[in-house]
Design an enzyme around this catalytic site. Sequence first.
Site, mmCIF file in Angstrom:
data_model
loop_
_atom_site.group_PDB
_atom_site.id
_atom_site.type_symbol
_atom_site.label_atom_id
_atom_site.label_comp_id
_atom_site.label_asym_id
_atom_site.label_seq_id
_atom_site.Cartn_x
_atom_site.Cartn_y
_atom_site.Cartn_z
ATOM 1 N N HIS A 1 0.817 -1.217 0.000
ATOM 2 C CA HIS A 1 0.000 0.000 0.000
ATOM 3 C C HIS A 1 0.855 1.274 0.000
ATOM 4 O O HIS A 1 0.641 2.158 -0.851
ATOM 5 C CB HIS A 1 -0.957 -0.032 1.193
ATOM 6 N N HIS B 1 3.708 6.790 5.643
ATOM 7 C CA HIS B 1 2.551 7.552 6.102
ATOM 8 C C HIS B 1 1.697 6.813 7.136
ATOM 9 O O HIS B 1 0.904 7.444 7.832
ATOM 10 C CB HIS B 1 1.690 7.979 4.906
ATOM 11 N N GLU C 1 0.599 5.727 12.833
ATOM 12 C CA GLU C 1 -0.770 5.340 13.147
ATOM 13 C C GLU C 1 -0.916 3.847 13.414
ATOM 14 O O GLU C 1 -1.651 3.437 14.324
ATOM 15 C CB GLU C 1 -1.684 5.750 11.985
ATOM 16 N N ASP C 2 -0.213 3.001 12.635
ATOM 17 C CA ASP C 2 -0.468 1.556 12.673
ATOM 18 C C ASP C 2 0.656 0.723 13.274
ATOM 19 O O ASP C 2 0.541 -0.498 13.325
ATOM 20 C CB ASP C 2 -0.733 1.046 11.242
ATOM 21 N N ASP D 1 -3.326 8.408 -0.757
ATOM 22 C CA ASP D 1 -3.698 7.300 0.134
ATOM 23 C C ASP D 1 -5.147 6.890 -0.093
ATOM 24 O O ASP D 1 -5.469 5.708 -0.233
ATOM 25 C CB ASP D 1 -3.464 7.739 1.578
ATOM 26 N N ASP E 1 -25.241 17.298 -23.943
ATOM 27 C CA ASP E 1 -23.804 17.515 -24.091
ATOM 28 C C ASP E 1 -23.016 16.440 -23.348
ATOM 29 O O ASP E 1 -22.121 16.724 -22.568
ATOM 30 C CB ASP E 1 -23.404 18.904 -23.596
#
Length: 782
Positions: free
Chosen positions: A120, A144, A148-149, A211, A331
Amino acid sequence: MHRTEKAALQPDPATPPRADAPGGHAPARLDAATAEAQMTSAAVAPLEIGAEPSTESRQPAVDVQASAHGETRYLMGDLCSYLDSYLPPEQVAECYRAYLFGAEAHEGQKRKSGEPYIYHPIAVTRILAEMRMDHQCLIAALLHDVIEDTQIAKEQVALTFSQEVAELVDGVSKLTQIDFKSRAEAQAASLQKMLLAMTRDIRVILIKLADRLHNMRTLDAMSPEACRRISRETLDIFAPIANRLGINSIRVELEELGFAHYWPWRRQVIQRAVHKTTGARVEMVGMVATALKRVLQQEDIEGQVEGRRKHLYGIYRKMRDKSRGFSELLDVFAFRVTVDRVDTCYRVLGLVHNLYKPVPGRFKDYIAIPKANGYQSLHTALVGPQGIQIEIQIRTEDMQRMAESGIAAHWMYKSGSQHGSSPTALAADWLQNLLEMQRQAGNSVEFLEHVKVDLFPGEVYVFTPKGRILSLKRGATVVDFAYAIHSDVGNRCVAARIDRRMAPLSTPLRSGQTVEIITAPGARPNPGWLTFVVTAKARVNIRGHLKNVKSREARVFGKRLLNAELSTFSIDIDGVDPIRLATYLEDAKLRDVDELFDDIGLGNQLATLVARRLVGVEGEEAPSSPIGSNDIHPHRLAIRGTEGMVVNFARCCRPIPGDDITAVFSPGRGIVVHRTECRNLGSLESKRDKRLNVEWSNEPEGEFATEIRVEISNRRGALAVVAGAIAEQGSNIDNVQTLEKDGMMTDIDFQLQVRSRAHLARIMRRLRLIPLINRITRVTRS
């Protein structure tokens, strides 16, 4: 696998694999198992950042693969090969080192699809690399999710790479260490954190958009409920942000993916209709493209002509917003003509208008007046072959690059363009508005709602008296315009001239108008403005001002309430034992006594209970008459009529000076004053502990709203006669509502402004002298 075999798979962190490495052969394509082993092998042995690896462990680059969901998967070797095309080797090596750091941090983690998590960050970095972002941004993209993880702290990222990278990674990270009451509050707080980090460095949102784009590409692995929730957020927040920053390539893909997952059946229906139409009009599209190219050749103009079909979500949104069926959208097909210079764009416009007839009112010059995100182009609608409408966009190559990449194309590391209509300058203005909204908003949820309002670009272009052009949202009013100039102008505006003619502040604006704002030093925002303003900046400034005013009023009123209760014990707030006061504030989790006054004034705490706690007689009867008693009490609170927003007069019975009144606490609103005979007080009997003894002051100030019902004969001019009589008695009519009873009689409800009960009595006596009037009563609503 033995230790030596693991080491053989570990890439060189200092020298990344390159597609053009000596040996003269292309990198080998690995199967999925080998690729996974190579992606995670770096995390097997402890990673020592800065240590020199063995050159014997270097492996060939990894080629492009396809994921289980059909998505193109770029592995690290392919990414490094791409980075070689625009970054120096030492910066590519830094990106590779970040990959190794991230691989170790994410060791053992899998995505919902079952593939290693490190795929990822690499895919996110590839998206940013295609936007030609700088190496610091790419390093942050590779890392990134580590804060957080994983167990990696921000300080460790800063120490290993740089403070700049750490700030970028932290800005993208969600708030996971704080407990929130709901998912909506957690989402709003995380988005607020990200948007505020974006005001410091715009690359934060670029990383987040990349992301989100990769997450949307791989959304099939999520549960149906998660798919809908993420798709809704994408369509509401991230796609509009990409549009606001002018990054059209990401915006279109986010919208298409969000549309496919949130409304799959609607998308299929539109897709089938488009395919059916495309099959029938392929010849027409080719004919128009050929005609456009022939015209350019005849005039010796070098340019490219591209025919394209509008994307499905754009078609759906036009159908929804304009309430039209697919057959009514003429259109669906558009052509783009790209030339070298701006003056050539206008030459081509004349040529295409000679070739096909233009549709009146469908020409837009976004070159002279760019959109809010910096987009520039000429748009015109033409009646093409077979009477079918087509849209043609004419722009330069630079404009095309800006339309696709937006602010990324103007990134300061590459061009440094800061002129007023560039995406960079326009984005800077928007970011300043975000900061102002954050300061005024009460909480993260309110802030997010203001951002949502502000994300949709303006479609109305108006001029200041000095010729400056402002872009506003469709439906914007004079007040929106005033706040767009400056918050102080909006706060002090009292009137306006539109094209040199006086106009109300609620007047909606149209493109091309010149607006002059008239201000007054003592003017303040009116709560009624919230009913017609449409821009987030206007709304948040008005609400912020009203909150400040209400807070000041609540503080003064709360002190009056508390002192009124303390007076029954023959003291005031200054006479309370400081230790007892400090203990109470600590127990109530209040910072100071002013915050206590605020709470009491807003109705969040009862002054009676607070007073008893402060004097140490909690649980005992205070030396006063029972709450709800009709006896005259020397310590009743006097209502002056000047308490502002912390004292509200009930709309059901509309009390006025001279009426017997009582009050009920309403948390967050202060107190609501009722007439004692109001029928709605019966429903409050279970809340008698929130009742408050009040009375009118000797000289109440201002005018008060009340309502009367007049039964009158149904005759021509009767309403004018009644209105004239009311005006004679010095009263204004706020509202009139007619309730026809039968053919002979009519009930008319008048909402009046009166000074007292005596003033109302004079008005009613005057009305009874009118022969047409049968009966007059005062209205109390349930």
